[in-house]
Design an enzyme around this catalytic site. Sequence first.
Site, PDB file in Angstrom:
ATOM      1  N   LYS A  77       0.822  -1.218   0.000  1.00 57.39           N
ATOM      2  CA  LYS A  77       0.000   0.000   0.000  1.00 57.39           C
ATOM      3  C   LYS A  77       0.858   1.272   0.000  1.00 57.39           C
ATOM      4  O   LYS A  77       0.587   2.206  -0.754  1.00 57.39           O
ATOM      5  CB  LYS A  77      -0.938  -0.030   1.209  1.00 57.39           C
ATOM      6  CG  LYS A  77      -1.799   1.221   1.389  1.00 57.39           C
ATOM      7  CD  LYS A  77      -3.005   0.959   2.263  1.00 57.39           C
ATOM      8  CE  LYS A  77      -2.662   0.243   3.538  1.00 57.39           C
ATOM      9  NZ  LYS A  77      -1.785   1.014   4.439  1.00 57.39           N
ATOM     10  N   THR A  79       3.920   1.543  -0.995  1.00 55.90           N
ATOM     11  CA  THR A  79       4.636   1.599  -2.273  1.00 55.90           C
ATOM     12  C   THR A  79       3.741   2.193  -3.360  1.00 55.90           C
ATOM     13  O   THR A  79       4.176   3.041  -4.154  1.00 55.90           O
ATOM     14  CB  THR A  79       5.095   0.186  -2.682  1.00 55.90           C
ATOM     15  OG1 THR A  79       5.926  -0.343  -1.636  1.00 55.90           O
ATOM     16  CG2 THR A  79       5.875   0.208  -3.973  1.00 55.90           C
ATOM     17  N   ARG A 100       2.346   8.543   6.980  1.00 58.40           N
ATOM     18  CA  ARG A 100       2.738   8.443   8.383  1.00 58.40           C
ATOM     19  C   ARG A 100       4.239   8.190   8.527  1.00 58.40           C
ATOM     20  O   ARG A 100       4.892   7.699   7.619  1.00 58.40           O
ATOM     21  CB  ARG A 100       1.981   7.307   9.073  1.00 58.40           C
ATOM     22  CG  ARG A 100       0.494   7.515   9.177  1.00 58.40           C
ATOM     23  CD  ARG A 100      -0.191   6.284   9.768  1.00 58.40           C
ATOM     24  NE  ARG A 100      -0.051   5.125   8.896  1.00 58.40           N
ATOM     25  CZ  ARG A 100      -0.270   3.875   9.276  1.00 58.40           C
ATOM     26  NH1 ARG A 100      -0.619   3.620  10.529  1.00 58.40           N
ATOM     27  NH2 ARG A 100      -0.139   2.883   8.426  1.00 58.40           N
ATOM     28  N   ALA A 279      -3.239   1.599  12.954  1.00 61.48           N
ATOM     29  CA  ALA A 279      -4.650   1.552  12.571  1.00 61.48           C
ATOM     30  C   ALA A 279      -5.414   0.434  13.253  1.00 61.48           C
ATOM     31  O   ALA A 279      -6.638   0.455  13.260  1.00 61.48           O
ATOM     32  CB  ALA A 279      -4.783   1.409  11.057  1.00 61.48           C
ATOM     33  N   PHE A 307      -3.415  -0.332   7.215  1.00 65.27           N
ATOM     34  CA  PHE A 307      -4.045  -1.640   7.023  1.00 65.27           C
ATOM     35  C   PHE A 307      -5.182  -1.563   6.001  1.00 65.27           C
ATOM     36  O   PHE A 307      -5.132  -0.748   5.076  1.00 65.27           O
ATOM     37  CB  PHE A 307      -4.497  -2.224   8.359  1.00 65.27           C
ATOM     38  CG  PHE A 307      -3.355  -2.498   9.306  1.00 65.27           C
ATOM     39  CD1 PHE A 307      -2.269  -3.265   8.906  1.00 65.27           C
ATOM     40  CD2 PHE A 307      -3.351  -1.986  10.594  1.00 65.27           C
ATOM     41  CE1 PHE A 307      -1.208  -3.513   9.764  1.00 65.27           C
ATOM     42  CE2 PHE A 307      -2.294  -2.236  11.461  1.00 65.27           C
ATOM     43  CZ  PHE A 307      -1.219  -3.002  11.044  1.00 65.27           C
TER      44      PHE A 307
END
Length: 562
Positions: A77, A79, A100, A279, A307
């Site tokens: 994700k 990437t 983040r 998360a 996530f």
Amino acid sequence: MVKKTTIKSDIEIAQDAAMLPIKEIAQKVGLKEDDLELFGKYKAKISNEALAKISTNQSGKIILVTSINPTPAGEGKSTVTVGLGDAFNRIGKKAMIAIREPSLGPTMGIKGGATGGGFSQVLPMEDINLHFTGDFHAITTANNALAAFIDNHLHQGNELNIDPRRIVWKRAVDLNDRALRKVIIGLGGPTQGVPREDGFDITVASEIMAVFCLASDLKDLKERLSRMVVAYNYDKQPVTVGDLRVEGALTLLLKDAIKPNLVQTIEHTPALVHGGPFANIAHGCNSVIATHAASKLADYVITEAGFGADLGAEKFLHIKSRSAGIKPEAVVIVATIRALKMHGGVPKHDLASEHTAALTKGFANLKKHIETIKSFGLPIVVAINKFVSDTDAEIKTLLELCKQEDVPAALTEVWEKGGEGGIDLAEKLLDVIGREENHFHPLYELSDSIEQKVRTVVQKVYGGKDVEFTAAAKKQLTNFDALGWSNLPVCMAKTQYSLSDNPAKLGSPSDFTVTVREFKPSIGAGFIVALTGDVMTMPGLPKKPSALNMDVDEAGNAVGLF
């Protein structure tokens, strides 16, 4: 003789990349050197004065990147988020990335960092994955300073009549350390403090991290800190940071950390990396300040939530968007054929083999996330993060399955090709943003009861049948209602591996009931945490942590960091 091709690791690719001075990156989005507070040549914070100056700029479009439920096969994700930002700039769009900061817990543990991978990374990756600009140290220090103030208050006479058995504030450290989950403090006699049970959270689970990431500015940060509940008195009434009168000291410790960090991608796309709540135990989104700043500096902001869509995206849309007044333009759901095959029952060791039937079965997980995002009224594009083991038949099958759901899908190759591998995804996003109507709306109202909010998330987002509340949780609900906390959104603490609260239930389980064992009020952050399953706020290390592969060479370069 056939010559073997050596695939470089992420850190080798990052170390081979040529970075531009951060002052040149800032110029791309209209920032001058005086707008920056430099941390060496390649990192900087954006000053408060610059943030105030850009606040009147027109806001750009925010695109949220989420994914299916993660598996050991990997989804990529972060990437895709980085590669998508690069792709937008490649097709002439002014874009920024807002993500983040990584925690040392998963970095040293098993999950890895959060700077992307391959040729879609933010740099300097080793700095970002380790100490970066010291934000997490500041948050940890503020958290533990508050713990010290509480225990000193007990020792010095306990003017607020705090019940030591009902202190809910824990100490924190930014590492996975199961031995610190439950500790006894204050031993050694009257001069050593008041003996009591205590424990540690990982820093990213601290409410200060959530407050830090949801605050709109320094003033809001101070006000949120003052509202945090740290204990209850002998009359079972909440005691806050404001009651202790230390919100000013905590804000002082965070005054520099609250400024967003500016870095760059391998392709020199500007990126803001700031804040990092998990998360599965927190709300999983980067700071509101960084997201707002990016939207004032660029026409398109690519951001992510931790996530799968059942966790980070749900919390972005119900908590962060509400708090910050953000309306995302579209959502990207990242999926891999490998992970979908695992959701369809294929063991990890056999994922390189072709399994179209298992892929079709595992598609149920992606389908549920598509339904969830559609229920929020948002346009969607599926990003198929391509792996070399994906076969033509599997790719064709997944594209057809997405077509049946009336959702565009883009084959994405950003790990290997950088921004070039994300151009199709970027163009499909521009198409849906320009063509489809955006009817973004939350799935529950703040006026709903906490019980109803939890049930809505379980039924509409997870696909569950119902919710059970333990006797302790039911008692808390009654108390929260009396204290006026029932109008806050809920933050579900749940396993990331399944739509249910059982990590073993892959795919799209149905007819399940989620058990809420207790609630944790995060009044400063502005939400109520609902704890399910065995999700812990202090993770442990695996049998063979990633740290075993890490080292530093004689020149001071990191080795084995992914």
